[in-house]
Design a protein around this motif. Sequence first.
Motif, PDB file in Angstrom:
ATOM      1  N   SER A  60      17.455  41.130 -38.590  1.00 46.98           N
ATOM      2  CA  SER A  60      16.485  40.661 -37.685  1.00 46.98           C
ATOM      3  C   SER A  60      15.224  39.558 -37.383  1.00 46.98           C
ATOM      4  O   SER A  60      14.498  39.970 -38.489  1.00 46.98           O
ATOM      5  N   THR A  61      15.439  38.341 -36.715  1.00 47.72           N
ATOM      6  CA  THR A  61      14.346  37.875 -36.873  1.00 47.72           C
ATOM      7  C   THR A  61      13.306  37.530 -35.447  1.00 47.72           C
ATOM      8  O   THR A  61      12.036  37.716 -35.242  1.00 47.72           O
ATOM      9  N   GLU A  62      14.383  38.225 -34.487  1.00 43.51           N
ATOM     10  CA  GLU A  62      13.390  38.531 -33.001  1.00 43.51           C
ATOM     11  C   GLU A  62      12.625  40.115 -33.015  1.00 43.51           C
ATOM     12  O   GLU A  62      13.148  40.772 -33.964  1.00 43.51           O
ATOM     13  N   GLY A  63      12.612  39.798 -31.714  1.00 45.43           N
ATOM     14  CA  GLY A  63      11.595  41.131 -31.154  1.00 45.43           C
ATOM     15  C   GLY A  63       9.943  41.676 -31.790  1.00 45.43           C
ATOM     16  O   GLY A  63       9.426  40.915 -32.440  1.00 45.43           O
ATOM     17  N   ASN A  64       9.671  42.246 -31.715  1.00 45.97           N
ATOM     18  CA  ASN A  64       7.697  42.642 -31.526  1.00 45.97           C
ATOM     19  C   ASN A  64       7.895  44.285 -31.967  1.00 45.97           C
ATOM     20  O   ASN A  64       8.897  45.004 -31.457  1.00 45.97           O
ATOM     21  N   GLU A  65       6.734  44.554 -31.932  1.00 46.42           N
ATOM     22  CA  GLU A  65       6.050  45.907 -32.319  1.00 46.42           C
ATOM     23  C   GLU A  65       6.219  46.601 -30.828  1.00 46.42           C
ATOM     24  O   GLU A  65       6.199  47.846 -31.256  1.00 46.42           O
ATOM     25  N   GLY A  66       6.558  46.208 -29.020  1.00 42.72           N
ATOM     26  CA  GLY A  66       6.762  47.023 -28.601  1.00 42.72           C
ATOM     27  C   GLY A  66       7.877  47.457 -28.200  1.00 42.72           C
ATOM     28  O   GLY A  66       8.044  49.014 -27.621  1.00 42.72           O
ATOM     29  N   LEU A  67       8.793  47.178 -28.996  1.00 42.23           N
ATOM     30  CA  LEU A  67       9.919  47.963 -29.456  1.00 42.23           C
ATOM     31  C   LEU A  67       9.874  49.068 -30.133  1.00 42.23           C
ATOM     32  O   LEU A  67      10.908  49.829 -30.073  1.00 42.23           O
ATOM     33  N   ALA A  68       8.702  49.538 -30.397  1.00 42.74           N
ATOM     34  CA  ALA A  68       9.141  50.576 -31.291  1.00 42.74           C
ATOM     35  C   ALA A  68       8.253  52.031 -30.210  1.00 42.74           C
ATOM     36  O   ALA A  68       8.416  53.021 -30.585  1.00 42.74           O
ATOM     37  N   THR A 117      14.703  39.121 -25.762  1.00 40.87           N
ATOM     38  CA  THR A 117      14.495  39.464 -24.366  1.00 40.87           C
ATOM     39  C   THR A 117      12.329  40.507 -24.148  1.00 40.87           C
ATOM     40  O   THR A 117      11.905  40.224 -23.764  1.00 40.87           O
ATOM     41  N   ALA A 118      12.569  40.989 -25.345  1.00 41.37           N
ATOM     42  CA  ALA A 118      11.435  41.782 -25.561  1.00 41.37           C
ATOM     43  C   ALA A 118      10.310  41.056 -25.747  1.00 41.37           C
ATOM     44  O   ALA A 118       9.133  40.518 -25.177  1.00 41.37           O
ATOM     45  N   ASP A 119      10.601  39.985 -27.274  1.00 39.56           N
ATOM     46  CA  ASP A 119       9.667  38.701 -26.828  1.00 39.56           C
ATOM     47  C   ASP A 119       9.286  37.989 -25.185  1.00 39.56           C
ATOM     48  O   ASP A 119       8.388  37.685 -25.434  1.00 39.56           O
ATOM     49  N   ASN A 120      10.381  37.772 -24.562  1.00 41.41           N
ATOM     50  CA  ASN A 120       9.925  36.949 -23.848  1.00 41.41           C
ATOM     51  C   ASN A 120       9.303  38.136 -22.064  1.00 41.41           C
ATOM     52  O   ASN A 120       7.884  37.501 -21.430  1.00 41.41           O
ATOM     53  N   VAL A 121      10.230  39.595 -22.075  1.00 45.01           N
ATOM     54  CA  VAL A 121       8.646  39.405 -21.747  1.00 45.01           C
ATOM     55  C   VAL A 121       7.308  40.077 -22.282  1.00 45.01           C
ATOM     56  O   VAL A 121       6.606  39.833 -21.402  1.00 45.01           O
ATOM     57  N   ALA A 122       7.316  40.221 -23.221  1.00 47.54           N
ATOM     58  CA  ALA A 122       5.605  40.147 -23.747  1.00 47.54           C
ATOM     59  C   ALA A 122       4.681  38.756 -24.446  1.00 47.54           C
ATOM     60  O   ALA A 122       3.923  39.259 -23.711  1.00 47.54           O
ATOM     61  N   LYS A 123       5.411  37.895 -23.483  1.00 52.40           N
ATOM     62  CA  LYS A 123       4.953  36.491 -22.674  1.00 52.40           C
ATOM     63  C   LYS A 123       4.471  36.600 -21.670  1.00 52.40           C
ATOM     64  O   LYS A 123       3.490  35.821 -21.777  1.00 52.40           O
ATOM     65  N   ALA A 147      10.023  49.861 -22.655  1.00 49.71           N
ATOM     66  CA  ALA A 147      11.802  50.041 -22.654  1.00 49.71           C
ATOM     67  C   ALA A 147      12.863  49.536 -21.372  1.00 49.71           C
ATOM     68  O   ALA A 147      13.359  48.717 -21.925  1.00 49.71           O
ATOM     69  N   SER A 148      11.818  49.823 -20.419  1.00 45.38           N
ATOM     70  CA  SER A 148      12.721  50.091 -19.120  1.00 45.38           C
ATOM     71  C   SER A 148      12.272  47.859 -18.609  1.00 45.38           C
ATOM     72  O   SER A 148      12.776  47.925 -18.119  1.00 45.38           O
ATOM     73  N   ASP A 149      11.508  47.489 -19.030  1.00 52.74           N
ATOM     74  CA  ASP A 149      10.809  46.324 -18.981  1.00 52.74           C
ATOM     75  C   ASP A 149      11.437  45.208 -19.142  1.00 52.74           C
ATOM     76  O   ASP A 149      12.288  44.689 -18.833  1.00 52.74           O
ATOM     77  N   VAL A 150      11.726  45.974 -20.500  1.00 55.86           N
ATOM     78  CA  VAL A 150      13.699  45.420 -21.637  1.00 55.86           C
ATOM     79  C   VAL A 150      14.522  45.298 -20.344  1.00 55.86           C
ATOM     80  O   VAL A 150      14.827  44.208 -20.411  1.00 55.86           O
ATOM     81  N   ALA A 151      15.518  46.189 -20.453  1.00 54.35           N
ATOM     82  CA  ALA A 151      16.526  46.747 -19.737  1.00 54.35           C
ATOM     83  C   ALA A 151      16.345  46.171 -18.419  1.00 54.35           C
ATOM     84  O   ALA A 151      17.436  45.124 -18.398  1.00 54.35           O
ATOM     85  N   ASP A 152      15.427  45.888 -17.147  1.00 55.22           N
ATOM     86  CA  ASP A 152      15.267  45.424 -16.596  1.00 55.22           C
ATOM     87  C   ASP A 152      15.418  43.646 -16.566  1.00 55.22           C
ATOM     88  O   ASP A 152      15.428  42.928 -15.744  1.00 55.22           O
ATOM     89  N   TYR A 153      14.782  43.206 -17.498  1.00 53.82           N
ATOM     90  CA  TYR A 153      14.658  41.502 -17.933  1.00 53.82           C
ATOM     91  C   TYR A 153      15.552  41.236 -18.835  1.00 53.82           C
ATOM     92  O   TYR A 153      16.254  40.016 -18.658  1.00 53.82           O
ATOM     93  N   LEU A 154      16.546  41.854 -19.256  1.00 53.19           N
ATOM     94  CA  LEU A 154      18.263  41.347 -19.312  1.00 53.19           C
ATOM     95  C   LEU A 154      18.554  40.645 -18.703  1.00 53.19           C
ATOM     96  O   LEU A 154      19.807  39.121 -19.665  1.00 53.19           O
ATOM     97  N   PRO A 155      19.027  40.467 -17.354  1.00 49.11           N
ATOM     98  CA  PRO A 155      20.344  39.294 -16.694  1.00 49.11           C
ATOM     99  C   PRO A 155      18.973  37.798 -16.949  1.00 49.11           C
ATOM    100  O   PRO A 155      19.992  36.927 -16.583  1.00 49.11           O
ATOM    101  N   ASN A 156      17.897  38.042 -17.228  1.00 46.60           N
ATOM    102  CA  ASN A 156      16.844  36.854 -17.414  1.00 46.60           C
ATOM    103  C   ASN A 156      17.291  35.664 -18.854  1.00 46.60           C
ATOM    104  O   ASN A 156      16.524  35.044 -19.023  1.00 46.60           O
ATOM    105  N   THR A 157      17.806  36.754 -19.673  1.00 44.60           N
ATOM    106  CA  THR A 157      17.490  36.521 -21.015  1.00 44.60           C
ATOM    107  C   THR A 157      18.927  35.214 -21.684  1.00 44.60           C
ATOM    108  O   THR A 157      19.720  36.098 -20.947  1.00 44.60           O
TER     109      THR A 157
END
Length: 267
Positions: free
Chosen positions: A188-196, A242-248, A257-267
């Motif tokens: 994987s090349t996507e994602g960030n440490e927030g996913l930990a 999605t996690a990268d988009n939310v982190a911005k 984790a719930s932020d990532v779930a909620d933002y899925l429709p926008n990715t």
Amino acid sequence: ILQNLPDPLIMIDGDQKIVFINDAAQKNFSKINVLSAYLSGAGMVAICAPQEVITEVICRVPESLVCPLKKNCLTQIKNYIKSFDPDVILIGSGLEEPLANKTYEILNFANKPAVIDASSLTALSKKDFAFSTYQNILTPHIGEMRRLLKTDILPLNSAKELANKVKAICLLKGQKTIISDGIKTYFSTEGNEGLAKAGSGDVLGGIIATIYAKLLRKQDSKSVKEKAFLATCLGVFLQGKTADNVAKKIGKVSLRASDVADYLPNT
């Protein structure tokens, strides 16, 4: 990623024994499983869980189908699988040990593709096992991978090794997630440490199960193994993107984790 795939049926298999844990976090993880599946495009999501867990899930995701579990619920779970006839089973998140130890029996009975996580992986690691086909997806973190391979030092090709050993797609979660079908291995090349943070694996499980079910419904020449591998790769990419988009918007430190779930429709 998701728009051109057919609607699936997904079964989310919850924790029979959460009533004895009395832990709201476990209930929240069940909500995240179901929510991420629906927001990834699932058509029908059913949850087998104790009534108190179901109450929590319904408050957040009222569209959920439910199977309230009672004591000695193995027969109840099997009957529900038979009647609901899901495309995919997601099992492991939040399971207490007694039911987790029945994972292999449940999967053998169902004979359905499955995404296997958390407590179910720990239970499987206590025995020598292998599936008959490559229809299942294992999603261990590093600690679970060590237990599954029965080693303290993981080889560089550990995802490939486990995939070949148990005949399943293997997703090794970490700083750089690794996915292998025993032949091909992707990083994987996507994602960030927030996913930990806690709950991220539950989001990922719901996403992968949804994409997998959609691919299984699609009529094409791909094998079940190819669809399982593709669903895993797409799920990891979608969660990471999605996690990268939310982190911005809110930063990596505040990412949940719930932020990532909620933002899925926008990715």
